[in-house]
Design an enzyme around this catalytic site. Sequence first.
Site, PDB file in Angstrom:
ATOM      1  N   LYS A   3       0.855  -1.184   0.000  1.00 20.86           N
ATOM      2  CA  LYS A   3       0.000   0.000   0.000  1.00 20.86           C
ATOM      3  C   LYS A   3       0.895   1.240   0.000  1.00 20.86           C
ATOM      4  O   LYS A   3       1.858   1.313   0.768  1.00 20.86           O
ATOM      5  CB  LYS A   3      -0.921  -0.042   1.229  1.00 20.86           C
TER       6      LYS A   3
ATOM      7  N   GLU B 123     -19.291  -5.699  10.031  1.00 18.75           N
ATOM      8  CA  GLU B 123     -20.266  -4.935  10.817  1.00 18.75           C
ATOM      9  C   GLU B 123     -21.303  -5.856  11.463  1.00 18.75           C
ATOM     10  O   GLU B 123     -21.700  -5.647  12.613  1.00 18.75           O
ATOM     11  CB  GLU B 123     -20.967  -3.896   9.937  1.00 18.75           C
TER      12      GLU B 123
ATOM     13  N   ARG C 266     -25.495  -2.342   6.908  1.00 18.03           N
ATOM     14  CA  ARG C 266     -25.224  -3.746   6.627  1.00 18.03           C
ATOM     15  C   ARG C 266     -25.602  -4.654   7.805  1.00 18.03           C
ATOM     16  O   ARG C 266     -25.759  -5.853   7.636  1.00 18.03           O
ATOM     17  CB  ARG C 266     -23.728  -3.889   6.330  1.00 18.03           C
TER      18      ARG C 266
HETATM   19  C1  LIG Z   1     -18.729  -2.148   4.741  1.00 21.75           C
HETATM   20  C2  LIG Z   1     -17.551  -1.227   4.876  1.00 21.75           C
HETATM   21  N1  LIG Z   1     -16.924  -1.135   6.066  1.00 21.75           N
HETATM   22  C3  LIG Z   1     -15.869  -0.319   6.205  1.00 21.75           C
HETATM   23  C4  LIG Z   1     -15.430   0.417   5.150  1.00 21.75           C
HETATM   24  C5  LIG Z   1     -14.298   1.401   5.334  1.00 21.75           C
HETATM   25  N2  LIG Z   1     -13.118   0.989   4.585  1.00 21.75           N
HETATM   26  C6  LIG Z   1     -12.825   1.473   3.387  1.00 21.75           C
HETATM   27  S1  LIG Z   1     -11.427   0.885   2.727  1.00 21.75           S
HETATM   28  C7  LIG Z   1     -11.183  -0.074   4.086  1.00 21.75           C
HETATM   29  C8  LIG Z   1      -9.994  -0.972   4.131  1.00 21.75           C
HETATM   30  C9  LIG Z   1     -10.036  -1.940   3.006  1.00 21.75           C
HETATM   31  O1  LIG Z   1      -8.932  -2.754   3.058  1.00 21.75           O
HETATM   32  P1  LIG Z   1      -8.553  -3.573   1.767  1.00 21.75           P
HETATM   33  O2  LIG Z   1      -9.773  -4.153   1.176  1.00 21.75           O
HETATM   34  O3  LIG Z   1      -7.487  -4.501   2.135  1.00 21.75           O
HETATM   35  O4  LIG Z   1      -8.047  -2.470   0.757  1.00 21.75           O
HETATM   36  P2  LIG Z   1      -6.689  -1.611   0.817  1.00 21.75           P
HETATM   37  O5  LIG Z   1      -7.076  -0.272   1.357  1.00 21.75           O
HETATM   38  O6  LIG Z   1      -5.715  -2.325   1.665  1.00 21.75           O
HETATM   39  O7  LIG Z   1      -6.258  -1.541  -0.595  1.00 21.75           O
HETATM   40  C10 LIG Z   1     -12.181   0.101   5.032  1.00 21.75           C
HETATM   41  C11 LIG Z   1     -12.241  -0.541   6.342  1.00 21.75           C
HETATM   42  C12 LIG Z   1     -16.110   0.300   3.928  1.00 21.75           C
HETATM   43  N3  LIG Z   1     -15.791   1.013   2.855  1.00 21.75           N
HETATM   44  N4  LIG Z   1     -17.150  -0.544   3.819  1.00 21.75           N
END
Ligand SMILES: Cc1ncc(C[n+]2csc(CCOP(=O)(O)OP(=O)(O)O)c2C)c(N)n1
Length: 642
Positions: free
Chosen positions: A289, A378, A406
């Site tokens: 990242k 969630e 959700r």
């Molecule tokens: C249902 C939901 N919960 C929380 C989030 C907040 N959120 C956005 S990106 C993220 C992290 C995602 O991690 P990953 O899928 O590994 O993607 P990366 O940022 O590492 O590329 C979170 C928790 C969201 N968008 N949707």
Amino acid sequence: MLITQGDLLKDINLPEDLKKLRPDQMHQVCQELRQYIIDMVSVHGGHFGASLGVVELTVALHYVLNTPDDQLIWDVGHQAYGHKILTGRKDKFYTNRIYGGISGFPKRKESEYDSFGVGHSSTSISAALGMAMGSLHNGEKHRQHVAVIGDGALTAGLAFEGMNHAGSINDANLLIILNDNCMAIDPNVGALKEYLTDITTSKTYNKVKDEVWNLLGKMSKFGKSARDIVAKVENAMKGALLSQSNFFEALNLRYFGPIDGHDIDHLVAVLNDMKNIPGPKILHVLTVKGKGYAPAELDQTKWHAPGLFDKVTGEIKKKIITHPTAPKYQDVFGHTIVELAEKNPKIVGITPAMPSGSSLNIMMKAMPDRAFDVGIAEQHAVTLSAGMATRGLAVYCNIYSSFMQRAYDQVIHDVCIQNLPVIFCLDRAGFAGADGPTHHGAYDIAFMRCIPNMVVASPMNEEELRNLMFLAQSDSFQAGGEAITLRYPRGEGVMPDWRKPFSEIKVGEGRKLKEGEDLAILSFGPTGNEVIKAIETLEPEFSVAHYDMRFAKPLDEALLHEVFEKFTHVITVEDGCLQGGIGSAILEFMVDHGYSSKVKRLGIPDRLVEHGEQYQLYAECGYDAKGIVETVRSLQIQGHLA
Ligand SMILES: Cc1ncc(C[n+]2csc(CCOP(=O)(O)OP(=O)(O)O)c2C)c(N)n1
Ligand SMILES: CC(=O)[C@@H](O)[C@H](O)COP(=O)(O)O
Ligand SMILES: [Mg+2]
């Protein structure tokens, strides 16, 4: 600021332009695309590290796939800036997330290349499988369906539901690309994360994998069909790994990788191979990242969405705020839960993957055994909280309002029907701002207030948030068995001096902030601060009474009798949807009790409000101070003081 585009990127507007280039030019394209993202985000803001991490993957996918005919879905979509730039939005990219500009997430109505609208995580596998099944139904065998999902997003139940189904649809042309960077916004958590690390670092596994890839290469040269190659691959893998079964293989998803997600040549080669491998399959790609921008690689949480920054020094620019020392609501939550937990040993905190965003990280640091990040989960967070509440714990379950959507069944079935006094802190309630409609916390007042055994409250300022948090953990409230929703917005409050001693608030008790004669304005939550500003403009032209409702459920009935007995004109203001919100609740009260005042409700209308700064969206919907003033003036109140 003039942003240059690089020699190759300047001529790429669509994937067809990319495809005209030679494979060996892809390195340069990646370099230029990465630089363009850095240049753009540094001056216009937005999500950052995730897009940098998938530059090579993005270029490889658009080089190899036939988009938009092939369906490409980016889970969450915060990593899709490169995709947007390569698919017709390069010249508009400076408007990313800005009011009236393009969205920060893929959006179906924005581009035919955005196969699926996203924003909430973990939807990509189900959506891509649905598309693959739809294509099968339509006889479109040639079409590829690709879901790119992060290791964080993979922790959600929905992703597992999708994989479970996908593994049983043998002829679905589905490729899941697992973009594994060991991070969510904060470091990823849970057993799956450990498993992914295991298969990434296991010596036996990687030895076999290398042999398999070599075999794949050799066999391609001899012109073997993809189906033959896969059979050999599977035999080799399964034979050698009998004692170390692969989770994805066990679900009947052919597993490939892990491979280096920054090796563009290898990615292009592998994705080309994948096109010919039938059925549901998963490619495990390892990325970093923030790749290519040192500060972002070093502090990946901070650089998830850093705001504006100096791209040369890596210094993040501080935001100019109206109340320089007023804290963010999230920080008031974070500090207050620790303060309460120091006195009340029953208190614990839960967050589904938002430790930094919710500021529960303050408690996770101070009391690591009493504050838990459960990953993007969630539904689990809510039912886990319910389970803890059965054991007498006072659980603060902190979830962004829109992500709570959700877990609705869990709130009803696992909390409220079972009379469990879980404390839901819904952060980012109301307009979320630049994230747009997927993230606006528009509906929680309506969807929470209709559930029996649920109290719904919103603090007008920091002090009120503290007092409501104090109420929620009190023995008397906890003994009652009702759950409580405390909703508060994104961003700063209004009270620089916020750390006041706790004082008692009674459930369902609103407050009269100001007397008046011509009309009454009833506000819910921080919208009350806009009402105060509006009244300053309106007086002495109008004599306006102001009530802070505090609770959408139960309503303060004594207060409402006072209002409807005295005033023929009433305005309600809320940072939530008008359908079913507190304005609706007040109308219900009025009709039920035979009053007939003229009521004007201000809040979020029955349409999707796009992205922009919060203040722009309040103005658009007419419930900032100016909008409230205009509403009062439009009421044509007879006999007011003017
Ligand atoms: C249902 C939901 N919960 C929380 C989030 C907040 N959120 C956005 S990106 C993220 C992290 C995602 O991690 P990953 O899928 O590994 O993607 P990366 O940022 O590492 O590329 C979170 C928790 C969201 N968008 N949707
Ligand atoms: C993509 C996503 O869902 C998160 O990154 C979200 O944008 C965070 O919002 P805040 O900036 O309000 O924490
Ligand atoms: Mg990740």
